[in-house]
Structure formats: structure tokens, C-alpha cells
Design a protein around this motif. Structure first.
Motif, PDB file in Angstrom:
ATOM      1  N   GLU A  44       0.816  -1.221   0.000  1.00 33.04           N
ATOM      2  CA  GLU A  44       0.000   0.000   0.000  1.00 33.04           C
ATOM      3  C   GLU A  44       0.853   1.276   0.000  1.00 33.04           C
ATOM      4  O   GLU A  44       0.504   2.265  -0.648  1.00 33.04           O
ATOM      5  CB  GLU A  44      -0.924   0.013   1.227  1.00 33.04           C
ATOM      6  N   THR A  45       1.951   1.232   0.741  1.00 35.41           N
ATOM      7  CA  THR A  45       2.839   2.402   0.829  1.00 35.41           C
ATOM      8  C   THR A  45       3.318   2.853  -0.550  1.00 35.41           C
ATOM      9  O   THR A  45       3.500   4.048  -0.804  1.00 35.41           O
ATOM     10  CB  THR A  45       4.065   2.061   1.716  1.00 35.41           C
ATOM     11  N   GLN A  46       3.490   1.885  -1.455  1.00 33.41           N
ATOM     12  CA  GLN A  46       4.044   2.175  -2.786  1.00 33.41           C
ATOM     13  C   GLN A  46       3.070   2.935  -3.686  1.00 33.41           C
ATOM     14  O   GLN A  46       3.475   3.432  -4.744  1.00 33.41           O
ATOM     15  CB  GLN A  46       4.488   0.872  -3.480  1.00 33.41           C
ATOM     16  N   VAL A  47       1.789   3.031  -3.283  1.00 38.36           N
ATOM     17  CA  VAL A  47       0.857   3.881  -4.046  1.00 38.36           C
ATOM     18  C   VAL A  47       0.434   5.121  -3.249  1.00 38.36           C
ATOM     19  O   VAL A  47       0.153   6.161  -3.824  1.00 38.36           O
ATOM     20  CB  VAL A  47      -0.412   3.118  -4.518  1.00 38.36           C
ATOM     21  N   VAL A  48       0.408   4.998  -1.912  1.00 32.07           N
ATOM     22  CA  VAL A  48      -0.041   6.130  -1.079  1.00 32.07           C
ATOM     23  C   VAL A  48       1.006   7.247  -1.062  1.00 32.07           C
ATOM     24  O   VAL A  48       0.679   8.424  -1.266  1.00 32.07           O
ATOM     25  CB  VAL A  48      -0.383   5.652   0.349  1.00 32.07           C
ATOM     26  N   LEU A  49       2.270   6.899  -0.826  1.00 27.31           N
ATOM     27  CA  LEU A  49       3.300   7.942  -0.722  1.00 27.31           C
ATOM     28  C   LEU A  49       3.557   8.681  -2.036  1.00 27.31           C
ATOM     29  O   LEU A  49       3.747   9.900  -2.016  1.00 27.31           O
ATOM     30  CB  LEU A  49       4.600   7.368  -0.149  1.00 27.31           C
ATOM     31  N   PRO A  50       3.577   8.010  -3.201  1.00 25.76           N
ATOM     32  CA  PRO A  50       3.757   8.764  -4.445  1.00 25.76           C
ATOM     33  C   PRO A  50       2.631   9.767  -4.720  1.00 25.76           C
ATOM     34  O   PRO A  50       2.826  10.732  -5.461  1.00 25.76           O
ATOM     35  CB  PRO A  50       3.794   7.675  -5.525  1.00 25.76           C
ATOM     36  N   LEU A  51       1.450   9.542  -4.118  1.00 29.67           N
ATOM     37  CA  LEU A  51       0.337  10.487  -4.291  1.00 29.67           C
ATOM     38  C   LEU A  51       0.356  11.611  -3.248  1.00 29.67           C
ATOM     39  O   LEU A  51      -0.378  12.584  -3.376  1.00 29.67           O
ATOM     40  CB  LEU A  51      -1.005   9.750  -4.205  1.00 29.67           C
ATOM     41  N   MET A  52       1.200  11.479  -2.216  1.00 31.74           N
ATOM     42  CA  MET A  52       1.241  12.487  -1.158  1.00 31.74           C
ATOM     43  C   MET A  52       1.984  13.736  -1.626  1.00 31.74           C
ATOM     44  O   MET A  52       3.126  13.659  -2.058  1.00 31.74           O
ATOM     45  CB  MET A  52       1.920  11.921   0.098  1.00 31.74           C
ATOM     46  N   GLU A  53       1.315  14.887  -1.537  1.00 35.26           N
ATOM     47  CA  GLU A  53       1.952  16.163  -1.899  1.00 35.26           C
ATOM     48  C   GLU A  53       2.723  16.762  -0.729  1.00 35.26           C
ATOM     49  O   GLU A  53       3.711  17.465  -0.929  1.00 35.26           O
ATOM     50  CB  GLU A  53       0.889  17.162  -2.384  1.00 35.26           C
ATOM     51  N   SER A  54       2.269  16.499   0.477  1.00 34.94           N
ATOM     52  CA  SER A  54       2.924  17.048   1.664  1.00 34.94           C
ATOM     53  C   SER A  54       4.311  16.448   1.841  1.00 34.94           C
ATOM     54  O   SER A  54       4.590  15.339   1.380  1.00 34.94           O
ATOM     55  CB  SER A  54       2.081  16.758   2.913  1.00 34.94           C
ATOM     56  N   ASP A  55       5.182  17.173   2.529  1.00 34.20           N
ATOM     57  CA  ASP A  55       6.499  16.676   2.904  1.00 34.20           C
ATOM     58  C   ASP A  55       6.312  15.687   4.056  1.00 34.20           C
ATOM     59  O   ASP A  55       5.848  16.064   5.139  1.00 34.20           O
ATOM     60  CB  ASP A  55       7.372  17.863   3.343  1.00 34.20           C
ATOM     61  N   LEU A  56       6.660  14.425   3.834  1.00 33.36           N
ATOM     62  CA  LEU A  56       6.439  13.392   4.851  1.00 33.36           C
ATOM     63  C   LEU A  56       7.199  13.682   6.134  1.00 33.36           C
ATOM     64  O   LEU A  56       6.699  13.423   7.233  1.00 33.36           O
ATOM     65  CB  LEU A  56       6.838  12.013   4.296  1.00 33.36           C
ATOM     66  N   ASP A  98       7.210  15.070  11.833  1.00 37.06           N
ATOM     67  CA  ASP A  98       7.600  16.029  12.887  1.00 37.06           C
ATOM     68  C   ASP A  98       6.379  16.568  13.625  1.00 37.06           C
ATOM     69  O   ASP A  98       6.393  16.714  14.857  1.00 37.06           O
ATOM     70  CB  ASP A  98       8.391  17.199  12.280  1.00 37.06           C
ATOM     71  N   SER A  99       5.320  16.855  12.879  1.00 38.39           N
ATOM     72  CA  SER A  99       4.084  17.356  13.500  1.00 38.39           C
ATOM     73  C   SER A  99       3.507  16.321  14.457  1.00 38.39           C
ATOM     74  O   SER A  99       2.983  16.671  15.522  1.00 38.39           O
ATOM     75  CB  SER A  99       3.054  17.720  12.428  1.00 38.39           C
ATOM     76  N   ALA A 100       3.588  15.045  14.078  1.00 44.30           N
ATOM     77  CA  ALA A 100       3.085  13.985  14.963  1.00 44.30           C
ATOM     78  C   ALA A 100       3.932  13.894  16.231  1.00 44.30           C
ATOM     79  O   ALA A 100       3.395  13.847  17.349  1.00 44.30           O
ATOM     80  CB  ALA A 100       3.083  12.647  14.227  1.00 44.30           C
ATOM     81  N   ILE A 101       5.246  13.881  16.064  1.00 42.43           N
ATOM     82  CA  ILE A 101       6.142  13.773  17.217  1.00 42.43           C
ATOM     83  C   ILE A 101       5.951  14.949  18.170  1.00 42.43           C
ATOM     84  O   ILE A 101       6.002  14.793  19.399  1.00 42.43           O
ATOM     85  CB  ILE A 101       7.609  13.660  16.744  1.00 42.43           C
ATOM     86  N   ASN A 102       5.664  16.133  17.611  1.00 41.51           N
ATOM     87  CA  ASN A 102       5.446  17.342  18.422  1.00 41.51           C
ATOM     88  C   ASN A 102       3.996  17.514  18.867  1.00 41.51           C
ATOM     89  O   ASN A 102       3.626  18.565  19.398  1.00 41.51           O
ATOM     90  CB  ASN A 102       5.896  18.578  17.630  1.00 41.51           C
ATOM     91  N   LYS A 103       3.184  16.479  18.620  1.00 39.66           N
ATOM     92  CA  LYS A 103       1.755  16.486  18.978  1.00 39.66           C
ATOM     93  C   LYS A 103       1.036  17.716  18.414  1.00 39.66           C
ATOM     94  O   LYS A 103       0.283  18.402  19.109  1.00 39.66           O
ATOM     95  CB  LYS A 103       1.568  16.386  20.497  1.00 39.66           C
ATOM     96  N   ASN A 104       1.278  17.962  17.137  1.00 40.17           N
ATOM     97  CA  ASN A 104       0.737  19.147  16.481  1.00 40.17           C
ATOM     98  C   ASN A 104      -0.093  18.803  15.235  1.00 40.17           C
ATOM     99  O   ASN A 104      -0.297  19.646  14.376  1.00 40.17           O
ATOM    100  CB  ASN A 104       1.909  20.075  16.096  1.00 40.17           C
ATOM    101  N   LEU A 105      -0.560  17.556  15.134  1.00 38.38           N
ATOM    102  CA  LEU A 105      -1.307  17.151  13.931  1.00 38.38           C
ATOM    103  C   LEU A 105      -2.596  17.950  13.764  1.00 38.38           C
ATOM    104  O   LEU A 105      -3.068  18.127  12.638  1.00 38.38           O
ATOM    105  CB  LEU A 105      -1.614  15.656  13.974  1.00 38.38           C
ATOM    106  N   LYS A 106      -3.149  18.418  14.874  1.00 37.67           N
ATOM    107  CA  LYS A 106      -4.419  19.170  14.774  1.00 37.67           C
ATOM    108  C   LYS A 106      -4.271  20.448  13.958  1.00 37.67           C
ATOM    109  O   LYS A 106      -5.255  20.993  13.464  1.00 37.67           O
ATOM    110  CB  LYS A 106      -4.963  19.489  16.163  1.00 37.67           C
ATOM    111  N   ASN A 107      -3.047  20.894  13.783  1.00 33.15           N
ATOM    112  CA  ASN A 107      -2.814  22.159  13.062  1.00 33.15           C
ATOM    113  C   ASN A 107      -2.317  21.982  11.629  1.00 33.15           C
ATOM    114  O   ASN A 107      -1.915  22.954  10.994  1.00 33.15           O
ATOM    115  CB  ASN A 107      -1.811  23.017  13.837  1.00 33.15           C
ATOM    116  N   ILE A 108      -2.307  20.755  11.123  1.00 30.86           N
ATOM    117  CA  ILE A 108      -1.826  20.570   9.751  1.00 30.86           C
ATOM    118  C   ILE A 108      -2.849  19.828   8.895  1.00 30.86           C
ATOM    119  O   ILE A 108      -3.766  19.191   9.406  1.00 30.86           O
ATOM    120  CB  ILE A 108      -0.470  19.818   9.707  1.00 30.86           C
ATOM    121  N   LYS A 109      -2.630  19.910   7.590  1.00 35.19           N
ATOM    122  CA  LYS A 109      -3.395  19.113   6.635  1.00 35.19           C
ATOM    123  C   LYS A 109      -2.406  18.271   5.839  1.00 35.19           C
ATOM    124  O   LYS A 109      -1.339  18.755   5.477  1.00 35.19           O
ATOM    125  CB  LYS A 109      -4.187  20.003   5.675  1.00 35.19           C
TER     126      LYS A 109
END
Length: 414
Positions: free
Chosen positions: A292-304, A309-320
Motif C-alpha cells: 500500500e505504501t508504494q501507491v499512497v506515498l507517491p500520491l502524497m503532496e505534503s512533505d512526509l 515532525d508534527s506527529a512527534i510534536n503532537k501538532n497534527l491538529k494544526n496541519i493538513k
């Protein structure tokens, strides 16, 4: 940044490819990596085996971020060890990883927090398990409790098959300690979907949906495999399905993570079944799926790396997390005989002639040559404005690649 990426499959090659696209990343050490990560931009393979070796390497080389690909290291407690040394790592704790590491634990978690799933029973006593299959509805699903490298789920279409499956796991221990405890659950009929997502323990952000093709044969026939190809987005994941998933699976899961006080910062993968009665959770994975990763990541526009980093900093609520308005298809090239016995060591040619992206899995580099080194050897991924275009491009790409005994399904995404 210097990144340490743990794993050696197609999933890890896709992760390395995506991480390398981040302008923040200077170097990626892949342990142990494969023939694909060996030549990927910014990557270098390193030969590390134990959690202690990995942690020592991270300390000595001043690694800024460690990303764990496979489930085994997560279930063995790599995150706990790294955090105890003050090392930055992305993944759930050992306790949280039991959501994948123990089928019995995860089913009890689902029941406790009202996550919509199939009816089931947990058994650590052979006679009790056999009495259960004598009276339960058929077909039925028999699962080994522990990690079994994708081999721990048996769909029994007759009572005799169910009895045999129970005995194989519990009495003959064909999967070792993984089958000491088993789960016997109701068989659900429908269409499977994979929904990878990311969580910081306070928010879950689902990624674009995908669909795996598990069976070795066309028309979904024959033995189950680790996955023979994927498409994204999954055409069966309608707005109605995703709403059902969110309300009855994702939100109750998040509530459970909070109430159990699980240290869960990482990927959470929902394997779901879309049935006539709604969407049911089949299983959790605590890492990205392969392929699944081999199709999901190539479609991701965001910087992984930014998302992690947002997850580690508990800041996912502020990103898309943004994805391309497009389709992706990945076709897996496998060794002759897979998922049973197969030979290794055949030279792979034609990669440079393929316009699609090739992610290596069972591949090693030796004397400047790429050689087969596993059952699922590689995956060819392409993106298109339509699913048909993505499929056509992926198949055009894989047709250029050759190795002795190469096999691939011709109906991925049909």
C-alpha cells in the motif's frame, strides 16, 4: 537532517524515496535496506541487526530522526529503547504495538471501545477452541494471535478445514508461539480496503485509501500473499463508506488509545471490510502496509518529514496532509513459485527502460548487478489522471523488466 530508516522491503524503499524528497534531509541511512535503497538519492545502506546496535548507531552518528518500517522491531520495543536514550523516533511504544502484535489484545480493545468488528472468541485451550468450531457458523476465520509474517490468517470454508487450522496452529505449532493463542472470528463478505493514517495520540489523520490484491492468481484466486499489487484511491471508499469508517472505527479507536493511555505516535493502518451491513475493522497494523505504501506515498503532496515532525510534536491538529488529485497503481513482480518455494539469485534487467517508478523489495546488489533475493521482488508504480491511465503506465513499465521466472498478475485494479 540525518535520518535512520529501519527495514529492507518495498515499503522501506518507498519511504526512502519519499523522505529523500524533503529539502530538510541530507542523509538517509537504511538498515539493512536493499538493492533499491542502495542506489536511491541521499541513501546509504548500513548493516545493523539488533535494537541495541541501531540505538548505538543513532547515538554515534547523531541521527536526527529514526523511522521504523516493520512491525517486529516496534513490537520488540525499539521505540521504548530509543526514547530512554533521548533519541527521536517515530513509532508506537511496545505496549501500543500490541494492537498488531496480539490479535487477541486488539480484538478485546475493539470490543471494549465499540469499534465495529466481526464477532469472535479468543482461545488458549485446544479443546475449547475445537468445541467452538464444532458449533460456529461456517465459513469462519482462524487467526494466530502473534506476528506470523502474513501467514497467520486461515479462512476455513468447511468445518473440517476449521478443525485442521486450529490443530495446525495450537497442537502442531506450525507458526511457533504465534499460534499458542488463537482468535476465531466471524467471516465477513465484502470488499477490503486499506486506510493508512497517522496519529500523535490526540488526533488521527487518515491518508488516501488504497486497495490491495492479496491472492496470487488473477480473479483473486489461489493462495494469499503479502500483496500482489495495489491501487489508490480505493474506488469502493465512497464518502458514505469513509463516514461510516470515521464514526464507527477511527473515532472509537482514538478514544481507546487515549483512555488506555497508550504512547502512540506513529502510523496506524486500518484494514477494513466494506460489507452490505456497513464497514467493519478486520485488523490494525502499527506501521505502513506493503505494497500500500508504494501507491499512497507517491500520491502524497505534503512533505512526509514535516508530517512526521508534527506527529512527534503532537501538532497534527494544526496541519493538513495533502494528496494529488490522481490515481496510482503498483504491480508486484514475484519469483516463480511464490508464495511457496522459490529460487533466488537471478539477475534483474530492464529497470532503466521502465518509465514508471520501480520499488525494490526482495532485491540485493552484488558486483554492480541487481539480483532477486525474495518472493516479492519488486513493485512498479505509476500515477495517472485516471485509474485506467495509472494501470496502463504501470503495466507498460513492468513489461520492460525481466528476470528468470518473473510472475505478475495482469488484473491489478480491474
Amino acid at each position: 537532517m540525518k535520518v535512520l530508516l529501519i527495514g529492507n522491503g518495498g515499503r522501506e524503499h518507498a519511504l526512502a524515496y519519499k523522505i529523500a524528497q524533503s529539502s530538510k534531509v541530507e542523509k538517509i541511512y537504511c538498515s539493512k535496506g536493499n538493492g533499491g535503497t542502495a542506489v536511491e538519492e541521499k541513501c546509504e545502506n548500513v548493516n545493523l541487526s539488533t535494537i541495541e546496535e541501531l540505538a548505538n548507531f543513532a547515538e554515534e552518528n547523531k541521527i536526527d530522526l529514526t523511522i521504523v518500517g516493520p512491525e517486529k522491531e516496534l513490537c520488540d520495543g525499539i521505540v521504548d529503547e530509543f526514547k530512554s536514550r533521548g533519541l527521536k523516533i517515530f513509532g508506537p511504544s511496545k505496549e501500543a504495538a500490541k494492537l498488531e502484535g496480539s490479535k487477541a489484545f486488539s480484538k478485546d480493545f475493539m470490543r471494549k471501545y465499540g469499534v465495529k468488528t466481526a464477532e469472535y472468541g479468543n482461545f488458549d485451550n485446544l479443546d475449547e477452541a475445537l468445541r467452538y468450531v464444532e458449533r460456529c457458523e461456517i465459513p469462519v476465520v482462524v487467526k494466530a494471535d502473534g506476528l506470523a509474517a502474513g501467514k497467520g490468517v486461515i479462512i476455513a470454508s468447511t468445518r473440517e478445514e476449521a478443525i485442521d487450522a486450529v490443530k495446525e496452529l495450537m497442537e502442531n505449532r506450525t507458526l511457533g508461539d504465534a499460534g499458542k493463542t488463537i482468535v476465531i472470528e466471524e467471516f465477513l463478505e465484502g470488499v477490503e480496503a486499506s486506510i493508512l493514517s497517522i496519529t500523535d495520540g490526540e488526533v488521527i489523520i487518515p491518508f488516501i485509501s488504497s486497495k490491495d490484491h492479496k491472492a496470487i492468481g488473477e480473479g483473486n484466486t489461489g493462495l494469499n500473499t503479502g500483496g500482489m499489487g495495489t491501487i489508490a484511491p480505493n474506488p469502493y471508499c465512497t464518502d458514505e463508506v469513509l463516514k461510516d469508517f470515521s464514526e464507527n472505527i477511527m473515532i472509537p479507536t482514538l478514544e481507546g488509545i487515549k483512555k488506555e493511555n497508550l504512547d502512540y505516535i506513529g502510523i496506524i493502518f486500518f484494514g477494513v471490510m466494506i460489507t452490505k451491513k456497513g464497514v467493519y475493522l478486520l485488523e490494525y497494523n502499527v506501521r505502513m502496509g506493503d505494497p500500500e505504501t508504494q501507491v499512497v506515498l507517491p500520491l502524497m503532496e505534503s512533505d512526509l518529514v514535516d508530517v512526521i515532525d508534527s506527529a512527534i510534536n503532537k501538532n497534527l491538529k494544526n496541519i493538513k496532509v495533502l494528496f494529488k488529485n490522481a490515481y496510482a497503481c503498483c504491480v508486484i513482480g514475484a519469483s516463480k513459485g511464490y508464495p511457496k518455494k522459490y529460487e533466488k539469485g537471478f539477475e534483474i534487467t530492464g529497470i532503466d527502460n521502465s518509465k514508471a517508478k520501480t520499488f525494490f523489495a526482495g532485491v540485493k546488489e552484488e558486483d554492480g548487478k541487481l539480483l532477486t533475493n525474495g518472493g516479492r521482488v519488486l513493485g512498479v508504480t505509476s500515477i495517472g489522471k485516471t485509474l485506467e491511465q495509472a494501470r496502463a503506465n504501470a503495466y507498460a513499465g513492468i513489461e520492460n523488466i525481466k528476470f528468470d521466472g518473473m510472475y505478475y498478475r495482469k488484473d491489478i485494479g480491474k
